[in-house]
Motif scaffolding. Structure first.
Motif, PDB file in Angstrom:
ATOM      1  N   VAL A  13       5.110 -12.873   3.851  1.00 51.21           N
ATOM      2  CA  VAL A  13       4.586 -12.986   4.888  1.00 51.21           C
ATOM      3  C   VAL A  13       4.623 -11.178   5.444  1.00 51.21           C
ATOM      4  O   VAL A  13       4.862 -10.547   4.335  1.00 51.21           O
ATOM      5  CB  VAL A  13       5.269 -13.274   6.407  1.00 51.21           C
ATOM      6  N   LYS A  14       4.144 -10.919   7.187  1.00 50.81           N
ATOM      7  CA  LYS A  14       3.826  -9.062   6.877  1.00 50.81           C
ATOM      8  C   LYS A  14       4.982  -8.047   7.613  1.00 50.81           C
ATOM      9  O   LYS A  14       5.472  -7.392   7.179  1.00 50.81           O
ATOM     10  CB  LYS A  14       2.953  -8.713   8.010  1.00 50.81           C
ATOM     11  N   ASN A  15       6.225  -9.362   8.079  1.00 49.51           N
ATOM     12  CA  ASN A  15       7.206  -8.538   8.985  1.00 49.51           C
ATOM     13  C   ASN A  15       7.674 -10.475   9.345  1.00 49.51           C
ATOM     14  O   ASN A  15       7.932 -10.772   9.950  1.00 49.51           O
ATOM     15  CB  ASN A  15       6.715  -8.324   9.791  1.00 49.51           C
ATOM     16  N   THR A  16       8.501 -10.131   8.290  1.00 47.84           N
ATOM     17  CA  THR A  16       9.992 -10.964   9.115  1.00 47.84           C
ATOM     18  C   THR A  16      10.337 -10.874  10.225  1.00 47.84           C
ATOM     19  O   THR A  16      11.070 -12.189  11.000  1.00 47.84           O
ATOM     20  CB  THR A  16      10.854 -11.622   8.033  1.00 47.84           C
ATOM     21  N   ASN A  17      10.657 -10.364  10.492  1.00 54.64           N
ATOM     22  CA  ASN A  17      10.870 -10.187  12.260  1.00 54.64           C
ATOM     23  C   ASN A  17       9.785 -10.312  13.240  1.00 54.64           C
ATOM     24  O   ASN A  17       9.735  -9.595  13.874  1.00 54.64           O
ATOM     25  CB  ASN A  17      11.475  -8.504  12.528  1.00 54.64           C
ATOM     26  N   SER A  18       9.044 -11.231  13.008  1.00 58.70           N
ATOM     27  CA  SER A  18       8.108 -11.716  13.584  1.00 58.70           C
ATOM     28  C   SER A  18       7.635 -12.868  13.865  1.00 58.70           C
ATOM     29  O   SER A  18       8.356 -14.007  13.252  1.00 58.70           O
ATOM     30  CB  SER A  18       6.799 -11.279  12.998  1.00 58.70           C
ATOM     31  N   GLY A  44       9.734 -11.873   2.934  1.00 56.86           N
ATOM     32  CA  GLY A  44       8.001 -10.356   3.558  1.00 56.86           C
ATOM     33  C   GLY A  44       9.400  -9.355   3.891  1.00 56.86           C
ATOM     34  O   GLY A  44      10.340  -9.830   3.870  1.00 56.86           O
ATOM     35  N   PRO A  45       8.228  -8.501   4.036  1.00 56.82           N
ATOM     36  CA  PRO A  45       9.606  -7.410   4.535  1.00 56.82           C
ATOM     37  C   PRO A  45      10.041  -7.303   5.925  1.00 56.82           C
ATOM     38  O   PRO A  45       9.280  -7.759   6.652  1.00 56.82           O
ATOM     39  CB  PRO A  45       8.288  -5.786   4.236  1.00 56.82           C
ATOM     40  N   ASN A  46      11.213  -6.791   6.166  1.00 51.24           N
ATOM     41  CA  ASN A  46      11.503  -6.777   6.969  1.00 51.24           C
ATOM     42  C   ASN A  46      10.926  -5.578   8.460  1.00 51.24           C
ATOM     43  O   ASN A  46      11.123  -5.554   9.431  1.00 51.24           O
ATOM     44  CB  ASN A  46      12.999  -6.464   7.722  1.00 51.24           C
ATOM     45  N   ARG A  47       9.602  -5.047   8.425  1.00 50.83           N
ATOM     46  CA  ARG A  47       8.786  -4.438   8.833  1.00 50.83           C
ATOM     47  C   ARG A  47       7.668  -4.437   7.527  1.00 50.83           C
ATOM     48  O   ARG A  47       7.903  -4.740   7.205  1.00 50.83           O
ATOM     49  CB  ARG A  47       9.121  -3.399   9.152  1.00 50.83           C
ATOM     50  N   SER A  76      -1.205  -7.700   5.045  1.00 54.70           N
ATOM     51  CA  SER A  76      -1.218  -6.221   5.812  1.00 54.70           C
ATOM     52  C   SER A  76      -2.214  -5.307   5.413  1.00 54.70           C
ATOM     53  O   SER A  76      -2.760  -4.719   6.539  1.00 54.70           O
ATOM     54  CB  SER A  76       0.546  -5.527   5.691  1.00 54.70           C
ATOM     55  N   ASP A  77      -2.665  -4.897   4.025  1.00 48.71           N
ATOM     56  CA  ASP A  77      -3.684  -3.765   3.808  1.00 48.71           C
ATOM     57  C   ASP A  77      -4.094  -4.344   2.589  1.00 48.71           C
ATOM     58  O   ASP A  77      -3.854  -4.438   1.269  1.00 48.71           O
ATOM     59  CB  ASP A  77      -2.663  -2.388   3.274  1.00 48.71           C
ATOM     60  N   TYR A 169      -9.731   2.005  19.812  1.00 48.18           N
ATOM     61  CA  TYR A 169      -9.207   1.948  19.226  1.00 48.18           C
ATOM     62  C   TYR A 169      -8.113   2.505  19.827  1.00 48.18           C
ATOM     63  O   TYR A 169      -8.188   3.348  18.860  1.00 48.18           O
ATOM     64  CB  TYR A 169      -9.032   0.247  18.468  1.00 48.18           C
ATOM     65  N   LYS A 170      -6.685   2.040  20.160  1.00 51.11           N
ATOM     66  CA  LYS A 170      -5.618   2.799  19.874  1.00 51.11           C
ATOM     67  C   LYS A 170      -4.571   1.426  18.662  1.00 51.11           C
ATOM     68  O   LYS A 170      -4.053   0.287  19.126  1.00 51.11           O
ATOM     69  CB  LYS A 170      -5.197   2.770  20.620  1.00 51.11           C
ATOM     70  N   ASP A 171      -3.897   2.368  17.910  1.00 51.03           N
ATOM     71  CA  ASP A 171      -2.963   1.741  16.702  1.00 51.03           C
ATOM     72  C   ASP A 171      -1.728   1.309  17.517  1.00 51.03           C
ATOM     73  O   ASP A 171      -0.984   2.322  17.673  1.00 51.03           O
ATOM     74  CB  ASP A 171      -2.719   2.431  15.565  1.00 51.03           C
ATOM     75  N   ASN A 172      -0.875   0.384  17.366  1.00 54.37           N
ATOM     76  CA  ASN A 172       0.417   0.165  17.732  1.00 54.37           C
ATOM     77  C   ASN A 172       1.076   0.351  16.251  1.00 54.37           C
ATOM     78  O   ASN A 172       2.510  -0.041  16.755  1.00 54.37           O
ATOM     79  CB  ASN A 172       0.190  -1.024  18.272  1.00 54.37           C
ATOM     80  N   GLN A 173       0.689  -0.064  15.356  1.00 59.09           N
ATOM     81  CA  GLN A 173       1.560   0.088  14.018  1.00 59.09           C
ATOM     82  C   GLN A 173       2.010  -0.557  14.021  1.00 59.09           C
ATOM     83  O   GLN A 173       3.275  -0.351  12.968  1.00 59.09           O
ATOM     84  CB  GLN A 173       1.874   1.839  14.162  1.00 59.09           C
ATOM     85  N   ASP A 174       2.648  -1.843  13.931  1.00 59.83           N
ATOM     86  CA  ASP A 174       2.712  -3.092  14.474  1.00 59.83           C
ATOM     87  C   ASP A 174       3.848  -3.029  14.852  1.00 59.83           C
ATOM     88  O   ASP A 174       5.204  -3.674  14.244  1.00 59.83           O
ATOM     89  CB  ASP A 174       2.736  -3.317  12.089  1.00 59.83           C
TER      90      ASP A 174
END
Length: 389
Positions: A13-18, A44-47, A76-77, A169-174
């Motif tokens: 996953v992109k982020n395990t805290n999701s 997945g990474p934690n962020r 993610s990218d 748009y504005k990037d929330n940087q996840d």
């Protein structure tokens, strides 16, 4: 596959805290528990960290997580993940993507939302909620699936009364705090609506305070996580377009199993459905539908038919009265009268064409509708047959 015949499939996953990916993990584990030979390994990474995510693929290749028979990854990218995906496939580990794709990689299949269509739905929802238009801003991130949604929003609102803010748009940087900060920035810029193409700002503890202080804004947000639905019930968002992360996790296990069992799924795109939740106003405007009734134009049709009928009948009488004259005899009076009769029948179609539901019953409208082709066909056939005889 282990000695016990168990396949282990990694869900990266992109982020395990999701919360979104927590639900995808639930789907992955639930489906694996129903399959006799599959184990789901969520990682997945934690962020949000594209480099760390690509590094996880390298770790799988190197055996850090034991024997892994297949990978499902939410990218993610794409630029960073693609070399790692291609390396895994070269090493004999099949890779599919879910939720967020890497189209230019060698991945076997993609499972998830058509993200451009997802963005189009978000834009449609805004236009339905406030068709009078105004200025809107988009909250997004740089992930490939998120950017596709941004493109979809812009496509849907391009020919409406809505205009995108200059710095959108504005990037929330996840980041959840950054996403909420962007909401306040747009509010200070006097936009009329904000579309967040993912759930991030609604996951903040400060969401209710933001909405309470900016009730004039129309808010449309992507995803329909439990917290979002709860906030919708409390009136803290105008519309949601959601996904089915549970199904994504489950289908990932099914697809990887098909691949390792030798089935061909090359290039397969398995789309998942949308959920659309909208907060309808209590006092909806009265629905007005233009049925395009003829109204007074029907009278014009009757007048035209009357003129044709009078002229036709007059010519029929005149032909009969002069049937013994040389010119009329040479032209064969019977066929002349057939021509006139055909014209009369053809023109008679104007009468049923003038009948609609404005002042007439449904049955009368149905009968008149069926009568039109009959009258026109018989009239035309009568005219042509008399001329060609």
């Amino acid at each position: 596959m282990t000695a016990q015949g168990i396949f282990t499939f990694a869900l990266i996953v992109k982020n395990t805290n999701s919360v979104f990916f927590d639900i995808a993990e639930e789907g992955c584990k639930a489906r694996a528990s129903l399959l006799p030979n599959v184990n789901c390994l969520p990682i997945g990474p934690n962020r949000w960290d594209p480099v760390a995510q690509a590094g996880i693929i390298d770790s799988i290749i190197n055996g850090t997580y034991g024997k892994v028979d297949g990978i499902a990854i939410s990218v993610s990218d794409a630029a960073i993940a693609t070399p790692a995906i291609n390396k895994a496939i070269t090493e004999g580990i099949p890779v599919i993507t879910f939720d967020s794709d890497a189209k230019d990689s060698l991945r076997k299949a993609y499972i998830g939302t058509d993200n451009r269509s997802f963005g189009i739905e978000l834009g449609k929802l805004l236009d339905q909620l406030a068709p009078t238009g105004g200025k809107y801003g988009i909250v997004a991130a740089s992930a490939p699936n998120i950017m596709e949604r941004v493109e979809g929003v812009r496509e849907r609102l391009e020919d409406t009364k809505w205009v995108e803010a200059k710095n959108s748009y504005k990037d929330n940087q996840d980041s959840i705090p950054r996403a909420l900060q962007i909401m306040y920035e747009y509010a200070d810029e006097n936009v009329d609506a904000i579309i967040s193409v993912a759930a991030k700002p609604m996951l903040s503890d400060g969401w209710e305070d933001f909405v309470d202080s900016h009730r004039e804004l129309v808010l449309v947000v992507g995803d329909s996580l439990p917290r979002q639905l709860d906030l919708m019930n409390k009136g803290y968002v105008n519309g949601l377009v959601g996904q089915l992360p549970f199904h994504m996790g489950a289908q990932s296990m099914d697809t990887l199993l098909k691949i390792v069992m030798g089935e061909n799924v090359e290039g397969t795109i398995l789309g998942t459905a949308f959920l659309e939740v909208i907060l309808f106003p209590i006092n909806l405007p009265k629905l007005t539908v233009n049925e395009h009734y003829l109204g007074s134009l029907a009278v014009f049709g009757y007048v035209i038919f009357a003129l044709i009928a009078v002229a036709s009948l007059s010519l029929m009488v005149w032909t009969y009265m002069n049937k013994d004259t040389r010119v009329i005899k040479a032209s064969q009076p019977f066929f002349l009268q057939m021509v006139v009769a055909g014209v009369l029948l053809f023109a008679l179609a104007i009468v049923p064409l003038s009948i609609d539901l404005d002042g007439h019953s449904q049955k009368a409208s149905d009968v008149s509708c069926m009568a039109v082709p009959w009258l026109m066909t018989i009239g035309f056939t009568t005219i042509v047959s008399s001329i060609r005889t």
